[in-house]
Design an enzyme around this catalytic site. Structure first.
Site, mmCIF file in Angstrom:
data_model
loop_
_atom_site.group_PDB
_atom_site.id
_atom_site.type_symbol
_atom_site.label_atom_id
_atom_site.label_comp_id
_atom_site.label_asym_id
_atom_site.label_seq_id
_atom_site.Cartn_x
_atom_site.Cartn_y
_atom_site.Cartn_z
ATOM 1 N N TYR A 41 0.763 -1.151 -0.131
ATOM 2 C CA TYR A 41 -0.029 -0.184 -0.003
ATOM 3 C C TYR A 41 0.848 1.137 -0.002
ATOM 4 O O TYR A 41 0.757 2.232 0.784
ATOM 5 C CB TYR A 41 -0.791 0.007 1.175
ATOM 6 C CG TYR A 41 -2.053 -1.036 1.260
ATOM 7 C CD1 TYR A 41 -2.433 -2.064 0.292
ATOM 8 C CD2 TYR A 41 -2.503 -1.443 2.697
ATOM 9 C CE1 TYR A 41 -3.149 -3.065 0.512
ATOM 10 C CE2 TYR A 41 -3.477 -2.346 2.636
ATOM 11 C CZ TYR A 41 -3.759 -3.274 1.510
ATOM 12 O OH TYR A 41 -4.671 -4.090 1.772
ATOM 13 N N HIS A 85 0.198 -11.816 1.897
ATOM 14 C CA HIS A 85 -0.841 -11.037 1.406
ATOM 15 C C HIS A 85 -1.044 -11.849 0.154
ATOM 16 O O HIS A 85 -0.566 -11.940 -0.929
ATOM 17 C CB HIS A 85 -0.078 -9.641 0.983
ATOM 18 C CG HIS A 85 -1.021 -8.629 0.509
ATOM 19 N ND1 HIS A 85 -0.430 -7.373 0.418
ATOM 20 C CD2 HIS A 85 -2.260 -8.755 0.178
ATOM 21 C CE1 HIS A 85 -1.572 -6.641 0.176
ATOM 22 N NE2 HIS A 85 -2.689 -7.431 0.038
#
Length: 340
Positions: A52, A106
């Protein structure tokens, strides 16, 4: 005030948590203000990721000096041990901390396990032994990988899409996590923006006392809406049930959730937005959806190579090229002034 305990981790927090993906899109000053406001009004669980961009850095700035008063979950998209160690050290530096409460793989295409040849799980265990990681988690969009993670007994938390558009198989994952003593973190609780009634979204999730929703927030108005639910949690009324029933009828099936795992597109198409434009423009109309810039993005669909890469990477098995074509046709009709 509703509380959630994440499985056997011992982490107990308010049933609202902060998804920090959207704060990539705002300035550091705005993000820090938003994060601190969330903390000051009762939110103590914050979810971010190495992918991110500057999200971790903004959390580090916001919570410098009060680290022990919050819980931070972040993620690594590493495919081997070398990348794992690089990621975790960068994350700890950006977050200004020496440990992560929950460190998650992830959305891997497989369930990392000891001896699988990747070295990922071994690295995760070593990081936990060194005190860099308190609890081991995994995020995913694939039912089979999520199911394998639960069965493995190797993970303390699972982060998975869960909202009132959930299927029976999704609900089964929640119950299996409960039985296994695993925490369940619900991402996409608003289905990437397609769910516009947050009270209905909250009321649905409130039915599952082992589920912790992470709300993606980037505006103070959005945050205040969720903060109001701390003291006045929405209950499942006939009106909210009707909203959910209507949305399920309209949205269940082949629609793009906007997860972005099909990206990047070789033809430069912004798939995660273009493949859902038709629904977005109907459910939450915005002038931005009809700007010249957005029209240019939609026109890129004409350049589709039909290479099949997006279809092969979609965790929901969607025929993405067909979905893009359908959305483009619909979009042009909207631009031409035809009725919705």
């Amino acid at each position: 005030m509703a509380k959630v305990t994440l499985g056997n981790t011992g982490i107990t927090v308010e049933k609202n948590s902060f998804g920090a993906l959207p704060i990539q899109r705002i300035s550091k000053e705005e993000a820090v203000k938003l994060l601190r406001r969330a903390y000051e009004h009762g939110i103590s669980f914050f979810d971010t990721a190495r992918w991110y961009t500057d999200s971790e850095e903004k959390l580090g700035e916001a919570f410098d000096g009060i680290r022990e008063k919050i819980f931070i979950a972040t993620k690594t998209g590493a495919s081997n041990a070398e990348e794992f160690w690089k990621d975790i050290n960068i994350s700890l530096g950006k977050l200004r901390t020496d440990y992560v409460d929950i460190y998650q793989f992830h959305n891997p295409a497989f369930c990392p396990k000891p001896g699988d040849g990747s070295g990922l799980y071994e690295a995760m265990l070593e990081a936990k032994e060194k005190g860099m990681v308190r609890h081991i988690g995994i995020t995913n969009h694939r039912l089979n990988v999520a199911s394998e993670a639960i069965e493995s007994g190797l993970y303390e938390t699972l982060q998975f899409p869960f909202c009132y558009l959930a299927t029976e198989k999704d609900i089964e994952l929640v119950e299996r996590c409960r039985a296994a003593g695993m925490g369940f973190i619900a991402m996409k609780a608003l289905s990437g923006g397609l769910i516009t009634n947050s009270a209905a979204a909250y009321a649905f999730l409130a039915q599952y006392d082992n589920v912790l929703p992470i709300w993606g927030v980037q505006r103070e108005k959005e945050l205040d809406e969720f903060l109001s639910y701390i003291d006045n949690p929405p209950e499942m009324t006939k009106e909210l049930s009707a909203v959910i029933a209507k949305d399920r009828e309209e949205l269940l099936g082949d629609f793009c959730r906007g997860c972005g795992y099909c990206m990047p597109c070789p033809a430069g198409i912004e798939i995660n937005n273009c493949a859902r434009m038709s629904l977005m423009i109907r459910r939450s109309p915005s002038a931005a959806q009809l700007t010249r810039e957005t029209q240019e993005k939609m026109r890129k669909i004409e350049d589709c190579l039909h290479c099949g890469k997006c279809r092969s990477k979609c965790p929901y098995g969607l025929d993405t090229p067909a979905l893009l074509e359908k959305n483009y046709k619909d979009y042009r009709e909207i631009l031409a002034g035809k009725p919705y």
